[in-house]
Scaffold this motif. Structure first.
Motif, PDB file in Angstrom:
ATOM      1  N   PHE A   7      -1.755   5.464 -13.095  1.00 31.56           N
ATOM      2  CA  PHE A   7      -2.899   4.630 -12.736  1.00 31.56           C
ATOM      3  C   PHE A   7      -2.469   3.634 -11.663  1.00 31.56           C
ATOM      4  CE2 PHE A   7      -0.694   2.432 -16.060  1.00 31.56           C
ATOM      5  CZ  PHE A   7      -0.831   1.090 -15.783  1.00 31.56           C
ATOM      6  N   PRO A   8      -3.421   3.220 -10.821  1.00 27.96           N
ATOM      7  CA  PRO A   8      -3.079   2.286  -9.749  1.00 27.96           C
ATOM      8  C   PRO A   8      -3.013   0.853 -10.258  1.00 27.96           C
ATOM      9  CG  PRO A   8      -5.383   2.846  -9.626  1.00 27.96           C
ATOM     10  CD  PRO A   8      -4.797   3.669 -10.738  1.00 27.96           C
ATOM     11  N   ALA A   9      -2.179   0.067  -9.606  1.00 28.11           N
ATOM     12  CA  ALA A   9      -2.063  -1.358  -9.933  1.00 28.11           C
ATOM     13  C   ALA A   9      -1.776  -2.114  -8.641  1.00 28.11           C
ATOM     14  CB  ALA A   9      -0.961  -1.582 -10.954  1.00 28.11           C
ATOM     15  N   PHE A  10      -2.041  -3.412  -8.651  1.00 30.68           N
ATOM     16  CA  PHE A  10      -1.782  -4.260  -7.494  1.00 30.68           C
ATOM     17  C   PHE A  10      -0.884  -5.399  -7.908  1.00 30.68           C
ATOM     18  CE2 PHE A  10      -2.848  -7.987  -4.883  1.00 30.68           C
ATOM     19  CZ  PHE A  10      -2.495  -7.495  -3.641  1.00 30.68           C
ATOM     20  N   LYS A  11       0.141  -5.641  -7.121  1.00 37.37           N
ATOM     21  CA  LYS A  11       1.052  -6.763  -7.359  1.00 37.37           C
ATOM     22  C   LYS A  11       1.024  -7.644  -6.116  1.00 37.37           C
ATOM     23  CE  LYS A  11       5.752  -8.045  -8.389  1.00 37.37           C
ATOM     24  NZ  LYS A  11       7.138  -7.661  -8.429  1.00 37.37           N
ATOM     25  N   PRO A  12       0.484  -8.869  -6.221  1.00 36.29           N
ATOM     26  CA  PRO A  12       0.427  -9.740  -5.045  1.00 36.29           C
ATOM     27  C   PRO A  12       1.816 -10.215  -4.617  1.00 36.29           C
ATOM     28  CG  PRO A  12      -0.409 -10.875  -6.978  1.00 36.29           C
ATOM     29  CD  PRO A  12      -0.109  -9.469  -7.402  1.00 36.29           C
ATOM     30  N   SER A  13       1.952 -10.503  -3.319  1.00 35.37           N
ATOM     31  CA  SER A  13       3.236 -10.982  -2.802  1.00 35.37           C
ATOM     32  C   SER A  13       3.458 -12.434  -3.220  1.00 35.37           C
ATOM     33  CB  SER A  13       3.269 -10.873  -1.281  1.00 35.37           C
ATOM     34  OG  SER A  13       2.372 -11.799  -0.705  1.00 35.37           O
ATOM     35  N   LYS A  14       4.684 -12.882  -3.107  1.00 36.28           N
ATOM     36  CA  LYS A  14       5.020 -14.258  -3.479  1.00 36.28           C
ATOM     37  C   LYS A  14       4.270 -15.262  -2.612  1.00 36.28           C
ATOM     38  CE  LYS A  14       9.599 -13.208  -5.271  1.00 36.28           C
ATOM     39  NZ  LYS A  14      11.042 -13.393  -5.109  1.00 36.28           N
ATOM     40  N   TYR A  59       2.932  -0.842   0.675  1.00 36.02           N
ATOM     41  CA  TYR A  59       3.464  -2.191   0.816  1.00 36.02           C
ATOM     42  C   TYR A  59       2.785  -2.882   1.990  1.00 36.02           C
ATOM     43  CZ  TYR A  59       7.088  -0.077  -2.049  1.00 36.02           C
ATOM     44  OH  TYR A  59       7.763   0.590  -3.033  1.00 36.02           O
ATOM     45  N   LEU A  60       2.128  -4.010   1.736  1.00 35.20           N
ATOM     46  CA  LEU A  60       1.493  -4.805   2.785  1.00 35.20           C
ATOM     47  C   LEU A  60       2.164  -6.176   2.784  1.00 35.20           C
ATOM     48  CD1 LEU A  60      -2.218  -3.857   2.049  1.00 35.20           C
ATOM     49  CD2 LEU A  60      -0.736  -2.914   3.815  1.00 35.20           C
ATOM     50  N   ARG A  61       3.089  -6.363   3.701  1.00 36.89           N
ATOM     51  CA  ARG A  61       3.879  -7.591   3.763  1.00 36.89           C
ATOM     52  C   ARG A  61       2.964  -8.813   3.867  1.00 36.89           C
ATOM     53  NH1 ARG A  61       9.343  -8.307   5.058  1.00 36.89           N
ATOM     54  NH2 ARG A  61       9.387  -6.077   5.419  1.00 36.89           N
ATOM     55  N   GLY A  62       3.211  -9.800   3.030  1.00 40.64           N
ATOM     56  CA  GLY A  62       2.442 -11.034   3.035  1.00 40.64           C
ATOM     57  C   GLY A  62       1.158 -10.956   2.220  1.00 40.64           C
ATOM     58  N   PHE A  63       0.810  -9.761   1.726  1.00 50.31           N
ATOM     59  CA  PHE A  63      -0.407  -9.590   0.927  1.00 50.31           C
ATOM     60  C   PHE A  63      -0.074  -9.103  -0.471  1.00 50.31           C
ATOM     61  CE2 PHE A  63      -4.188  -7.154  -0.412  1.00 50.31           C
ATOM     62  CZ  PHE A  63      -5.099  -8.194  -0.435  1.00 50.31           C
ATOM     63  N   GLY A  64       0.596  -7.950  -0.556  1.00 48.95           N
ATOM     64  CA  GLY A  64       0.962  -7.420  -1.857  1.00 48.95           C
ATOM     65  C   GLY A  64       1.280  -5.947  -1.784  1.00 48.95           C
ATOM     66  N   THR A  65       1.435  -5.352  -2.961  1.00 53.04           N
ATOM     67  CA  THR A  65       1.804  -3.958  -3.063  1.00 53.04           C
ATOM     68  C   THR A  65       0.854  -3.240  -4.009  1.00 53.04           C
ATOM     69  OG1 THR A  65       4.118  -4.584  -2.782  1.00 53.04           O
ATOM     70  CG2 THR A  65       3.694  -2.393  -3.656  1.00 53.04           C
ATOM     71  N   PHE A  66       0.333  -2.107  -3.557  1.00 50.80           N
ATOM     72  CA  PHE A  66      -0.428  -1.216  -4.421  1.00 50.80           C
ATOM     73  C   PHE A  66       0.578  -0.214  -4.974  1.00 50.80           C
ATOM     74  CE2 PHE A  66      -3.516  -2.738  -1.358  1.00 50.80           C
ATOM     75  CZ  PHE A  66      -4.593  -3.055  -2.162  1.00 50.80           C
ATOM     76  N   ILE A  67       0.704  -0.167  -6.299  1.00 55.78           N
ATOM     77  CA  ILE A  67       1.722   0.676  -6.905  1.00 55.78           C
ATOM     78  C   ILE A  67       1.096   1.680  -7.876  1.00 55.78           C
ATOM     79  CG2 ILE A  67       3.600  -0.988  -6.694  1.00 55.78           C
ATOM     80  CD1 ILE A  67       3.110  -1.867  -9.523  1.00 55.78           C
ATOM     81  N   VAL A  68       1.839   2.750  -8.127  1.00 60.31           N
ATOM     82  CA  VAL A  68       1.439   3.749  -9.107  1.00 60.31           C
ATOM     83  C   VAL A  68       2.271   3.489 -10.357  1.00 60.31           C
ATOM     84  CG1 VAL A  68       1.338   6.199  -9.652  1.00 60.31           C
ATOM     85  CG2 VAL A  68       0.944   5.427  -7.307  1.00 60.31           C
TER      86      VAL A  68
END
Length: 91
Positions: free
Chosen positions: A77-84, A44-53
Motif C-alpha cells: 500500500f502507498p504511504a507518504f513520509k514528509p521531509s524534515k 523522492y521529492l527533496r524538500g517535500f517528502g517521499t511516497f513509499i510502498v
C-alpha cells in the motif's frame, strides 16, 4: 484544497494556461501512481517528502458477527513520509 484549486493557483502564479497546468498535474500524479503501483519504486521529492510502498504481511482476522475467521492476504500500500524541512515549516 482540491486538485482544481491547485491547478487554478498554479495557473494564476505562473501565467500558464489552466489546460496546460491541468495536463502537467495529471501527468505528475500518474507518474507517481505508476512508480508506486506497477514498478514498486519509491518517489523522492527533496524538500517535500517521499511516497513509499509499504508491505503488509498476511494475517488472520475474525468476523465476530458470523463467528468466522478470514485470511487477509499480504499486500502493498502507498504511504507518504514528509521531509524534515516540511515538518519544520508545519511547526
Amino acid at each position: 484544497m482540491t486538485k482544481a484549486e491547485i491547478i487554478n493557483k498554479i495557473a494564476e502564479e505562473t501565467g500558464v494556461a489552466k489546460k496546460d497546468v491541468a495536463t502537467t498535474v495529471e501527468a505528475f500524479m500518474e507518474e507517481i501512481r505508476v512508480s508506486l503501483a506497477e514498478e514498486k519504486e519509491n518517489v523522492y521529492l527533496r524538500g517535500f517528502g517521499t511516497f513509499i510502498v509499504k508491505h503488509r504481511a498476511a494475517k488472520t482476522a475474525r468476523n465476530i458477527s458470523q463467528n468466522t475467521t478470514l485470511v487477509i492476504e499480504a499486500h502493498d500500500f502507498p504511504a507518504f513520509k514528509p521531509s524534515k524541512s516540511f515538518i519544520a515549516k508545519m511547526k
